[in-house]
Design a protein around this motif. Structure first.
Motif, PDB file in Angstrom:
ATOM      1  N   ALA A  10       8.993  -4.741   1.064  1.00  0.00           N
ATOM      2  CA  ALA A  10       9.252  -3.684   0.077  1.00  0.00           C
ATOM      3  C   ALA A  10       8.023  -3.443  -0.795  1.00  0.00           C
ATOM      4  CB  ALA A  10      10.449  -4.057  -0.790  1.00  0.00           C
ATOM      5  N   ASP A  11       7.279  -4.490  -1.102  1.00  0.00           N
ATOM      6  CA  ASP A  11       6.107  -4.413  -1.974  1.00  0.00           C
ATOM      7  C   ASP A  11       4.854  -4.725  -1.162  1.00  0.00           C
ATOM      8  OD1 ASP A  11       4.253  -4.461  -4.012  1.00  0.00           O
ATOM      9  OD2 ASP A  11       5.092  -6.199  -5.033  1.00  0.00           O
ATOM     10  N   LEU A  12       3.971  -3.759  -1.056  1.00  0.00           N
ATOM     11  CA  LEU A  12       2.726  -3.956  -0.310  1.00  0.00           C
ATOM     12  C   LEU A  12       1.585  -3.322  -1.086  1.00  0.00           C
ATOM     13  CD1 LEU A  12       1.164  -4.944   2.080  1.00  0.00           C
ATOM     14  CD2 LEU A  12       2.022  -3.026   3.419  1.00  0.00           C
ATOM     15  N   ARG A  13       0.956  -4.169  -1.891  1.00  0.00           N
ATOM     16  CA  ARG A  13      -0.152  -3.730  -2.746  1.00  0.00           C
ATOM     17  C   ARG A  13      -1.370  -4.613  -2.486  1.00  0.00           C
ATOM     18  NH1 ARG A  13       1.403  -0.261  -6.778  1.00  0.00           N
ATOM     19  NH2 ARG A  13       3.640   0.052  -6.933  1.00  0.00           N
ATOM     20  N   ALA A  18      -3.712  -8.676   2.163  1.00  0.00           N
ATOM     21  CA  ALA A  18      -4.419  -9.520   3.134  1.00  0.00           C
ATOM     22  C   ALA A  18      -3.459 -10.487   3.819  1.00  0.00           C
ATOM     23  CB  ALA A  18      -5.552 -10.279   2.454  1.00  0.00           C
ATOM     24  N   ALA A  19      -2.575 -11.087   3.038  1.00  0.00           N
ATOM     25  CA  ALA A  19      -1.608 -12.026   3.611  1.00  0.00           C
ATOM     26  C   ALA A  19      -0.633 -11.301   4.537  1.00  0.00           C
ATOM     27  CB  ALA A  19      -0.848 -12.746   2.503  1.00  0.00           C
ATOM     28  N   CYS A  20      -0.211 -10.118   4.118  1.00  0.00           N
ATOM     29  CA  CYS A  20       0.710  -9.330   4.937  1.00  0.00           C
ATOM     30  C   CYS A  20       0.041  -8.934   6.255  1.00  0.00           C
ATOM     31  CB  CYS A  20       1.161  -8.093   4.167  1.00  0.00           C
ATOM     32  SG  CYS A  20       2.341  -7.086   5.075  1.00  0.00           S
ATOM     33  N   MET A  21      -1.206  -8.485   6.185  1.00  0.00           N
ATOM     34  CA  MET A  21      -1.909  -8.091   7.395  1.00  0.00           C
ATOM     35  C   MET A  21      -2.108  -9.281   8.324  1.00  0.00           C
ATOM     36  SD  MET A  21      -5.224  -5.705   8.223  1.00  0.00           S
ATOM     37  CE  MET A  21      -6.111  -6.128   6.779  1.00  0.00           C
ATOM     38  N   ASP A  45       7.239  -0.061  -3.067  1.00  0.00           N
ATOM     39  CA  ASP A  45       6.122  -0.217  -4.004  1.00  0.00           C
ATOM     40  C   ASP A  45       4.867  -0.505  -3.197  1.00  0.00           C
ATOM     41  OD1 ASP A  45       7.681   0.025  -6.381  1.00  0.00           O
ATOM     42  OD2 ASP A  45       8.401  -2.020  -6.066  1.00  0.00           O
ATOM     43  N   PHE A  46       3.934   0.455  -3.182  1.00  0.00           N
ATOM     44  CA  PHE A  46       2.728   0.269  -2.369  1.00  0.00           C
ATOM     45  C   PHE A  46       1.589   1.091  -2.925  1.00  0.00           C
ATOM     46  CE2 PHE A  46       5.276   3.629  -0.533  1.00  0.00           C
ATOM     47  CZ  PHE A  46       4.361   4.638  -0.283  1.00  0.00           C
ATOM     48  N   ASP A  47       0.399   0.751  -2.478  1.00  0.00           N
ATOM     49  CA  ASP A  47      -0.793   1.514  -2.809  1.00  0.00           C
ATOM     50  C   ASP A  47      -1.554   1.754  -1.501  1.00  0.00           C
ATOM     51  OD1 ASP A  47      -2.097  -0.915  -2.280  1.00  0.00           O
ATOM     52  OD2 ASP A  47      -2.462  -1.364  -4.383  1.00  0.00           O
ATOM     53  N   SER A  48      -2.781   2.181  -1.597  1.00  0.00           N
ATOM     54  CA  SER A  48      -3.552   2.498  -0.393  1.00  0.00           C
ATOM     55  C   SER A  48      -3.795   1.277   0.496  1.00  0.00           C
ATOM     56  CB  SER A  48      -4.885   3.154  -0.764  1.00  0.00           C
ATOM     57  OG  SER A  48      -5.668   2.275  -1.548  1.00  0.00           O
ATOM     58  N   SER A  49      -3.581   0.095  -0.038  1.00  0.00           N
ATOM     59  CA  SER A  49      -3.713  -1.116   0.776  1.00  0.00           C
ATOM     60  C   SER A  49      -2.719  -1.115   1.930  1.00  0.00           C
ATOM     61  CB  SER A  49      -3.498  -2.371  -0.082  1.00  0.00           C
ATOM     62  OG  SER A  49      -4.458  -2.443  -1.098  1.00  0.00           O
ATOM     63  N   ALA A  50      -1.595  -0.445   1.755  1.00  0.00           N
ATOM     64  CA  ALA A  50      -0.615  -0.349   2.841  1.00  0.00           C
ATOM     65  C   ALA A  50      -1.229   0.356   4.047  1.00  0.00           C
ATOM     66  CB  ALA A  50       0.636   0.383   2.371  1.00  0.00           C
TER      67      ALA A  50
END
Length: 94
Positions: A10-13, A18-21, A45-50
């Motif tokens: 749900a949250d990817l900022r 890095a951990a998610c990727m 909830d996200f930013d351009s990192s998604a």
């Protein structure tokens, strides 16, 4: 052909991107399936990192000659991809 199904959090900022990727890329790498589907329906909830995470997953799948499909992009994520000029690289599957 079976498909590996991966789900974005749900949250990817920036703070957890890095951990998610790393987690998603490992799942792509370790999956015996030749097709991988990433669902973004829970992403709120996200930013351009998604976008960076999705592009990193795309590169990983391509390097392994796996088919990668994207599903359930929130409208805001589609808009962000257009803004950054990467929408053609992150095409949603029906």
């Amino acid at each position: 052909m079976s498909t590996a199904r991966l789900i974005l959090p749900a949250d990817l900022r920036h703070g957890n991107a890095a951990a998610c990727m790393a987690t998603l890329q490992a799942q792509i790498r370790n999956s015996p399936d030749s097709e991988v589907e990433i669902e973004a329906g829970q992403l709120t909830d996200f930013d351009s990192s998604a976008l960076a995470v999705l592009l990193g997953c795309r590169r990983e799948a391509e390097s392994l000659t796996k088919t990668l499909k994207f599903k359930q992009f929130p409208a805001k994520l589609r808009e962000l991809a257009l803004l950054y000029g990467v929408s053609e690289l992150l095409v949603e599957s029906a």
